[in-house]
Every structure is written in structure tokens, then in C-alpha cells.
Design an enzyme around this catalytic site. Structure first.
Site, PDB file in Angstrom:
ATOM      1  N   GLN A   1       0.791  -1.165  -0.147  1.00  0.00           N
ATOM      2  CA  GLN A   1      -0.057   0.059  -0.013  1.00  0.00           C
ATOM      3  C   GLN A   1       0.829   1.407   0.058  1.00  0.00           C
ATOM      4  OE1 GLN A   1      -3.185   0.383  -0.494  1.00  0.00           O
ATOM      5  NE2 GLN A   1      -3.388  -1.872  -0.618  1.00  0.00           N
ATOM      6  N   SER A   2       2.056   1.182  -0.680  1.00  0.00           N
ATOM      7  CA  SER A   2       2.853   2.355  -0.562  1.00  0.00           C
ATOM      8  C   SER A   2       2.367   3.556  -1.292  1.00  0.00           C
ATOM      9  CB  SER A   2       4.204   2.023  -1.251  1.00  0.00           C
ATOM     10  OG  SER A   2       5.097   3.001  -1.740  1.00  0.00           O
TER      11      SER A   2
END
Length: 330
Positions: free
Chosen positions: A76-77
Site C-alpha cells: 500500500q505504498s
């Protein structure tokens, strides 16, 4: 202090607003005025603090003949999602090296990565941690074998190039301070890869901003970030020897990581919901939620006594909220 910036590509919607949090100040400020620098409003899908860094990183890549961007981060960068959309806007291919097993159904930032057309390679955490440098080299060689030229961007875009994003942001903050009659302030930001804090710390010194910059680490520990910010500053000086020499003193507020990176407790989710209802400002559970919670705890402990104004850097991250929506059920 006079100096020249390197070229950048305008990707971010700036300047972003400095918003006074009147009700939050009354509830939690203990006499301080609380402000939020709305860098969550630098764009839509291309939003958050990473966009300021990418303005300089993408210009550097294009000016040096690169046609592909490779970078890395968690599933989920925010940085990887921003890089994917920056590449899409500029016609650059993007390859993301992500930490974790790819889920059966993509959501949040990962869904957006795919929509932006990025190539996504997922690696188990143990392999990722042990081999990330080797993985970068492998894919750089792979693209070279195809006659392409790939530029490796470190985690979070945090290095001497990316630091320029928040060196420049300090010019905005100087104008914000003047417009709102802020004579002295503490600036508080989440620190996850250290680059935003490094840029703010350098920029505050270069622009003689009357402010002390603090990072609330959301992973690792205080010493890690003291070393990382010093390393980013050294890389910045090495790459740009023409800039004036400045001495910096990084400051890190440790103790709010909780159970680990990306893991928020019920108090963080409760605070996110409370602030959203109170001020219409939405934080995220990975970065800003933990950092804001840490700032409030430090206000209550008296760390910032003697200075009226506190400026919280909202670094974005709203897309990471949805995969953790179950936290609000607690």
C-alpha cells in the site's frame, strides 16, 4: 540565502493551504494554535508529500535519458502509487517492487498502481528485505538488455534529489507564516523513509524559517532516522556542491510506532474518526494518524511549551485508509 534549484516538472498542485484547526486547538492545543499544511491536496491520484519529491526526481530521470522508473515499497505504498501516476502522466514506464504477497483482490494504492499501468512485482517480506538491492540490479540489467534505461528510485523517493521537494516547500511555509502572523513554530511530520523530514530540515535552515522541525517516526527508531536524515543531507550536498553549506540538527519523536509499521491501534483509528468529524480533515492509519497522535501526546507532556504555533504536515495517504477500514469497527 541565494541558490539555484535544479529543474523540476510541475506535477503538484501547489501552493497547498495552511489550515487553522480552531476546534482541534480548543480541544487538544493546551494553549497552542494548531495548523495543518494540506499536502494531502497536492493532487488527486497524484497526491501527498511524494509528489513534491517526484517533481525533481522525474526531471532528473528525463534529463539523463531514462525511460523507465523502478522503485519499491509496501503493498500500500503511497510513494509507489504516486510514482505510477507520475510515470503515466510523463510517458515513462514504471516498475514497482512491492513488499508482501500479492492479494487475490487489489484495493487501495495497489489497485491504483495497476490502473496506472505499472508493472508490479511482489516479493515475500523476508526475500524483499534480504534482496532488495539485488532486485533493483536485476531489473536494471533486465531493462538494459531490452535497450532501455531504468532509473532506480529509493524507498519513498528519499535521497538528495527528492529532498529538494521539501526544501522548496519551506518557501511556501515562509509565505504561510507571514500571511498568518506566525513568528515562531514547531513543524511536525510523520517520518517513514526520512526524506520529507530531511527536506524540511534543510529547507528551514536555507530559508531561515523560524521553525523547529520534528519527525514522528512510524517505523524503526530514533537513531535510524537521525542517521537517515544525515545521510540524505550528505547525499544532497554531494550531488549539489553549489548549494550553500548548512548545518542541521534532526529531531525525532520516538515512541509512537506501536506494534509496528502499518499497524495502528484502536486509539489511532478513534483519533482519525474524531478529527474527521471535528475539522473535516482525514488522516491515515500508517503515517499521519500515528504522527498526529504523537504530536497531541507531546503537547500534553509540555514538549512545545513557549511556542504558540504548531504546524502539522499532512502528507496524504487517504488511499491506504480503505484497506484498513476494519479498524473503525473496533
Amino acid at each position: 540565502m541565494a541558490f539555484n534549484y535544479p529543474r523540476k516538472i510541475d506535477l503538484a498542485r501547489t501552493p497547498t493551504p495552511l489550515q487553522f484547526l480552531e476546534r482541534a486547538s480548543n480541544r487538544w492545543g493546551c494553549g497552542h494554535r494548531l495548523w495543518v499544511k494540506r499536502d494531502d491536496l497536492t493532487g488527486c491520484t497524484l497526491s501527498g508529500n511524494k509528489v513534491r519529491k517526484l517533481e525533481y526526481i522525474t526531471a532528473h530521470a528525463i534529463d539523463n535519458g531514462y525511460d523507465t522508473l523502478i522503485t519499491c515499497g509496501g503493498l500500500q505504498s503511497n510513494h509507489c502509487r504516486a510514482t505510477a501516476f507520475a510515470g503515466a502522466q510523463l510517458g515513462l514506464a514504471v516498475h514497482l517492487l512491492l513488499r508482501g504477497e500479492e492479494p487475490a483482490e487489489a484495493e487501495g494504492n495497489l489497485l491504483l498502481d495497476h490502473l496506472a499501468g505499472a508493472v508490479v512485482s511482489c516479493y515475500p517480506k523476508r526475500q524483499y528485505v534480504a534482496e532488495i538491492d539485488e532486485l533493483f540490479r536485476h531489473w536494471e540489467h533486465h531493462y538494459a538488455s531490452l535497450g532501455r534505461k531504468a532509473f532506480a528510485i529509493p524507498t519513498g523517493g528519499s535521497d538528495g534529489i527528492g529532498a529538494w521537494g521539501y526544501v522548496a516547500a519551506c518557501e511556501e511555509l515562509a509565505a504561510d507564516f507571514a500571511a498568518n502572523h506566525i513568528e515562531q513554530a514547531h513543524i511536525v511530520t510523520a517520518s517513514g523513509s526520512g526524506g520529507t523530514q530531511a527536506g524540511l530540515t534543510l529547507g528551514a535552515a536555507l530559508h531561515r524559517l523560524p521553525a523547529t522541525v520534528w519527525g514522528v517516526n512510524v517505523c524503526d527508531d530514533e537513531q535510524y532516522f537521525l542517521d537517515k536524515i544525515a545521510a540524505d543531507a550528505a547525499d544532497w550536498h554531494r550531488r549539489y556542491p553549489q548549494v550553500p553549506p548548512v548545518e542541521i540538527l534532526p529531531r525525532v519523536i520516538d515512541g509512537y510506532v506501536g506494534q509496528g509499521y502499518g499497524i495502528a491501534d484502536a486509539a489511532v483509528f478513534s483519533l482519525i474518526a474524531e478529527l474527521a468529524a471535528l475539522e473535516g480533515v482525514v488522516l491515515d492509519p500508517v503515517y499521519t494518524g500515528k504522527a498526529f497522535k504523537g504530536m497531541l501526546a507531546e503537547i500534553a507532556a509540555g514538549r512545545f511549551e513557549g511556542t504558540r504555533d504548531l504546524v502539522f504536515m499532512h502528507t496524504g495517504g487517504i488511499f491506504g485508509l480503505f484497506p484498513q477500514r476494519g479498524g473503525f469497527g473496533r
